[in-house]
Design a protein around this motif. Structure first.
Motif, PDB file in Angstrom:
ATOM      1  N   SER A 372       1.062   1.562  34.637  1.00 18.07           N
ATOM      2  CA  SER A 372       0.941   2.937  34.123  1.00 18.07           C
ATOM      3  C   SER A 372      -0.197   3.659  34.831  1.00 18.07           C
ATOM      4  N   TRP A 400       4.538  11.300  26.181  1.00 18.52           N
ATOM      5  CA  TRP A 400       5.595  10.368  25.817  1.00 18.52           C
ATOM      6  C   TRP A 400       6.959  11.035  25.740  1.00 18.52           C
ATOM      7  N   GLU A 403       9.209  10.733  28.751  1.00 21.41           N
ATOM      8  CA  GLU A 403       9.707   9.419  29.137  1.00 21.41           C
ATOM      9  C   GLU A 403      11.028   9.057  28.468  1.00 21.41           C
ATOM     10  N   ARG A 404      11.698  10.032  27.907  1.00 20.45           N
ATOM     11  CA  ARG A 404      13.010   9.737  27.299  1.00 20.45           C
ATOM     12  C   ARG A 404      14.076   9.652  28.387  1.00 20.45           C
ATOM     13  N   THR A 427      15.507   5.825  28.751  1.00 15.24           N
ATOM     14  CA  THR A 427      14.801   4.774  28.005  1.00 15.24           C
ATOM     15  C   THR A 427      15.292   4.639  26.568  1.00 15.24           C
ATOM     16  N   HIS A 428      16.230   5.513  26.136  1.00 21.11           N
ATOM     17  CA  HIS A 428      16.692   5.473  24.758  1.00 21.11           C
ATOM     18  C   HIS A 428      18.141   5.024  24.625  1.00 21.11           C
ATOM     19  N   ARG A 455      12.316  -1.948  34.645  1.00 15.76           N
ATOM     20  CA  ARG A 455      12.314  -2.421  33.257  1.00 15.76           C
ATOM     21  C   ARG A 455      11.043  -3.192  32.901  1.00 15.76           C
ATOM     22  N   LYS A 457       8.324  -1.872  33.308  1.00 18.88           N
ATOM     23  CA  LYS A 457       7.537  -0.751  32.776  1.00 18.88           C
ATOM     24  C   LYS A 457       8.215  -0.140  31.549  1.00 18.88           C
ATOM     25  N   TRP A 458       9.537   0.070  31.637  1.00 13.78           N
ATOM     26  CA  TRP A 458      10.309   0.640  30.526  1.00 13.78           C
ATOM     27  C   TRP A 458      11.368  -0.382  30.111  1.00 13.78           C
ATOM     28  N   ALA A 461      15.528   0.016  29.626  1.00 12.68           N
ATOM     29  CA  ALA A 461      16.002   1.284  30.171  1.00 12.68           C
ATOM     30  C   ALA A 461      17.258   1.066  31.012  1.00 12.68           C
TER      31      ALA A 461
END
Length: 472
Positions: A372, A400, A403-404, A427-428, A455, A457-458, A461
């Motif tokens: 990050s 934040w 980051e969706r 990411t959702h 992934r 990091k997220w 996702a």
């Protein structure tokens, strides 16, 4: 009679002037070689104009590959030559022995951009072998400058495609100076130049063993002065035959100081791995490029920040720098299969598993600060191959809500890539709901290594390649 005498005298004067001009041109050619220039603007009493190069800088013709037309390199006053003792200590840090091992691939490596005003105008052309890691790390810093630092009327990805020749050189100088300044702890930078004339690209079989003893060191206590110096001598890093990547690596080590690099490494680990004729960068080199420290475990965040160190352009472990790091390694069996694949099939490698297998989790772990960074730019290590992933929204990692669903761009540095890959990250979404009968960890569910690195990091996702055939 007098007129005739004048007619005969005139040509004689012209011939004398022409002769003097010819002599002047000859001397100009002689003093155009690096280390022999006359610096009329900075000449100091008591110092000869030919004294800028170290003793023995003029080597026998057989010690170097054939030269092309030499390009003048004005070495300014104030530098100092590298001593024999220092050269041996440098060699020990690099390889843990005093036998020069740099081969022709490293000697030929330099910083070269794709054509200006093109889809990859911002991108460096990848070198061969182990130099790619250094080129990719510098590439990440170049993107950071071009996207988030410089002033320009263009927006988003267009900012990178509209880059011209002058902007390319300015971006390179800024990236080199920034990393050197960070390696120096935010208080110093050392730039290495060579007195050797610029040559054509070294041919296979050429070694850089005679290169180190022609290094001169120039130290700066202000970042702007170091950047200006590099900008004035950018040819030393981007010209063919300049040994530009080696010069930059040496500059990093001397900026950090050899003593502190030795402390970072400990007693056994070298900076470079030499195996079967291939020389590759260790994690300590990547750590130096990203955090300013040559820690063998710096990318994993196992060490605390160095006390009393000023904030540089790169972050210390535990601090968020402008450039991050993502890593994904295949399982040993997958790496063996890939190594046996025909060359033509390696461009689009077989995707990695959706979930890590035995032995993969520790290899994929990177310090939270590097996953990050302050800005959305990451150096990626994907099964040992280095590349750059980046976003154009500076708020991505600070808000934040950004980051969706967001967009990332990928530059592999490979010749096969002709334009920047565009990825959309969600990411959702829940990928396992799309095929409920198939477990997420099923060996049949495989994804490219780049997606697996994202992934880390997220987690969970999904990644869309927007029409591009997935690779890496």
């Amino acid at each position: 009679m007098g007129d005739r005498g004048a007619e005969h005298a005139a040509p004689t004067e012209v011939e004398e002037i022409t002769s003097r001009i010819s002599d002047l041109s000859k001397w100009r050619e002689i003093f155009s070689f690096p280390g022999l220039e006359i610096n009329s603007t900075a000449h100091q009493p008591g110092q000869s104009s030919a004294g800028h190069g170290p003793a023995g800088a003029g080597q026998s013709p057989g010690s170097q590959p054939p030269c092309s037309i030499p390009q003048p390199l004005l070495l300014p006053l104030g530098g100092r030559p590298i001593s024999l003792d220092t050269a041996m200590r440098l060699q020990q840090l690099l390889f843990r022995n005093t036998t020069p091992l740099f081969g022709w691939e490293w000697a030929a490596a330099h910083f070269s951009f794709h054509p200006p005003h093109s889809d990859l105008a911002y991108a460096l052309q990848a070198g061969k072998g182990g130099t790619r890691a250094i080129l990719a790390a510098v590439q990440a810093h170049i993107i950071t400058y071009l996207l988030f630092t410089r002033d320009t009327e263009f927006t988003h990805l267009e900012r990178l495609c509209r880059v011209g020749r002058w902007e390319q050189r300015q971006a390179l100088a800024t990236a080199l100076a920034g990393t050197l300044w960070a390696a120096g702890g935010g208080g110093r930078a050392v730039v290495c130049l060579s007195t050797a004339p610029v040559t054509t690209v070294p041919r296979e079989g050429y070694g850089a063993s005679s290169f180190t003893d022609r290094i001169w060191l120039f130290e700066f206590s202000e970042k702007a002065a170091a950047q200006g110096f590099i900008s004035d001598h950018i040819n030393c890093f981007e010209s063919k035959g300049s040994h530009g990547v080696i010069l930059y690596l040496f500059s990093l080590l001397f900026s950090r100081t050899l003593e502190r690099v030795q402390e970072d490494l400990g007693d056994t680990a070298p900076l470079l791995n030499a195996s079967s004729g291939n020389i590759t960068c260790t994690e300590a080199v990547l750590s130096l490029l990203l955090t300013g420290r040559a820690s063998p475990r710096g990318l994993g965040g196992h060490r605390e920040p160095e006390p009393g160190t000023a904030h540089g352009d790169a972050g210390e472990p535990g601090q968020r720098g402008p450039v991050g790091f993502l890593r994904w390694e295949r399982a040993p069996r997958e790496r063996q299969v890939s190594a046996g694949e025909p060359r033509a099939s390696r461009t689009h490698r077989r995707p990695a598993r959706l979930s890590p297998g035995p032995g993969e989790c520790p290899l994929a772990q990177v310090s939270p600060a590097l996953r990050s960074p302050r800005l959305p730019v990451w150096l990626c290590s994907l099964s040992g191959r280095h590349s750059v992933l980046f976003g154009t929204d500076s708020r991505l990692l600070s808000d934040w809500k950004s980051e969706r669903i967001f967009h990332l761009y990928f530059c592999s540095g490979q010749q096969e890539q002709t334009r920047t890959a565009h990825l959309t990250v969600d990411t959702h979404s829940h990928h396992w709901e799309e095929a409920p009968r198939e477990e997420p960890c099923s060996p049949g569910r495989r994804r490219p290594a780049l997606e697996m690195a994202i992934r880390t990091k997220w987690a969970g996702a999904t990644v869309s390649w927007n029409g591009t055939d997935p690779f890496f």
